[in-house]
Design a protein around this motif. Structure first.
Motif, PDB file in Angstrom:
ATOM      1  N   HIS A 129       0.855  -1.190   0.000  1.00  0.00           N
ATOM      2  CA  HIS A 129       0.000   0.000   0.000  1.00  0.00           C
ATOM      3  C   HIS A 129       0.884   1.230   0.000  1.00  0.00           C
ATOM      4  N   ASP A 159      -4.401  -6.953  -3.344  1.00  0.00           N
ATOM      5  CA  ASP A 159      -4.470  -5.499  -3.469  1.00  0.00           C
ATOM      6  C   ASP A 159      -5.619  -4.921  -2.643  1.00  0.00           C
ATOM      7  N   ALA A 162      -4.612  -5.024   1.024  1.00  0.00           N
ATOM      8  CA  ALA A 162      -3.616  -3.986   1.315  1.00  0.00           C
ATOM      9  C   ALA A 162      -4.281  -2.614   1.399  1.00  0.00           C
ATOM     10  N   ALA A 163      -5.217  -2.359   0.499  1.00  0.00           N
ATOM     11  CA  ALA A 163      -5.946  -1.079   0.543  1.00  0.00           C
ATOM     12  C   ALA A 163      -6.760  -0.976   1.829  1.00  0.00           C
ATOM     13  N   GLY A 166      -4.392  -0.340   4.719  1.00  0.00           N
ATOM     14  CA  GLY A 166      -3.937   1.049   4.679  1.00  0.00           C
ATOM     15  C   GLY A 166      -5.021   2.014   5.108  1.00  0.00           C
TER      16      GLY A 166
END
Length: 246
Positions: A129, A159, A162-163, A166
């Protein structure tokens, strides 16, 4: 079930992972949802993941099976494995063959445990991220290599997670900043109130009252807010600066 037929069932999981709130769900619960979803990808037999702290040490792990949990533990304890390498280089390692001599040389502790568990193939994807590697998602399987569409879904899961991680971290930092600002505001209001009380009590200016409070705090090695609280909450004839009875 083909991956195409499973697309609609996977899509809500992607949204939920990306939009994970830090309120009401722990990081561990989020990772459990990730591995449960990843294990549903056709061809994947088990999934594991880990996230690391600011120093790179494992902070949370999750796995869809006991065997996958053991492999996550081996990577953390031995500081080796495809998940660590993927996180370090911030790139996916797809369809890595565990029996290959290069794999055995690269991960001498991890490979035997993976083969013992019956997983000759591993795909690992970093959870990145904004340029920071937060952890890795590891997929374990027994039969054929994952196809491009399966790898694509795996990458989307990584992904999205990770987003989500974050996003959660940013919200936590915002909460901390809000609390700090609120505390600073309350402290400022208390100090201003104490200055007015002391100025009236000692018949001096508010600047002189503030100097008295500040010197008293330094001399007694206490916080200025503590002095202010004593002035505001104590009777006029008590506290650090009592009104002189005439």
């Amino acid at each position: 079930m083909s991956l195409a037929a499973n697309d609609l069932s996977m899509a809500p999981a992607l949204v939920a992972l990306a939009d994970a709130s830090p309120h009401g769900e722990s990081d561990e619960q989020l990772l459990r949802r990730l591995v449960a979803t990843a294990a549903r990808i056709p061809g994947v037999d088990a999934a594991g993941c880990s996230i690391v702290d600011a120093t790179g040490q494992p902070e949370q792990t999750a796995a869809s099976s006991d065997a996958a949990a053991d492999l996550e533990r081996v990577q953390g304890e031995q500081a080796e494995g495809p998940g660590l390498d993927s996180r370090r280089i911030r790139k996916a390692l797809a369809n890595v063959e565990m029996p290959h001599p290069h794999s055995r040389l690269r991960w001498p502790h991890f490979v035997p445990r993976a083969l013992q568990a019956g997983y000759p193939l591993v795909t690992t994807l970093p959870l990145c991220h904004h340029g920071r590697a937060l952890g890795s998602l590891n997929l374990y399987y027994r039969h054929s290599a994952l196809r491009p569409e399966q790898l694509r879904w795996s990458g989307l899961l990584a992904d999205a997670t990770a987003a989500g991680l974050g996003h959660r971290d940013a919200l936590r930092q915002a909460d901390v900043r809000e609390q700090q600002l609120q505390h600073a505001l309350e402290s400022r209001v208390l100090i201003e109130q104490a200055k007015g009380v002391l100025a009236e009590r000692l018949e001096c200016t508010v600047d002189d009252a503030f100097d008295l409070m500040r010197h008293h705090a330094r001399r007694n090695r206490v916080k200025l807010t503590q002095v202010a609280g004593e002035i505001v909450n104590s009777p006029a004839t008590a506290g650090p600066f009592p009104r002189q009875v005439r």
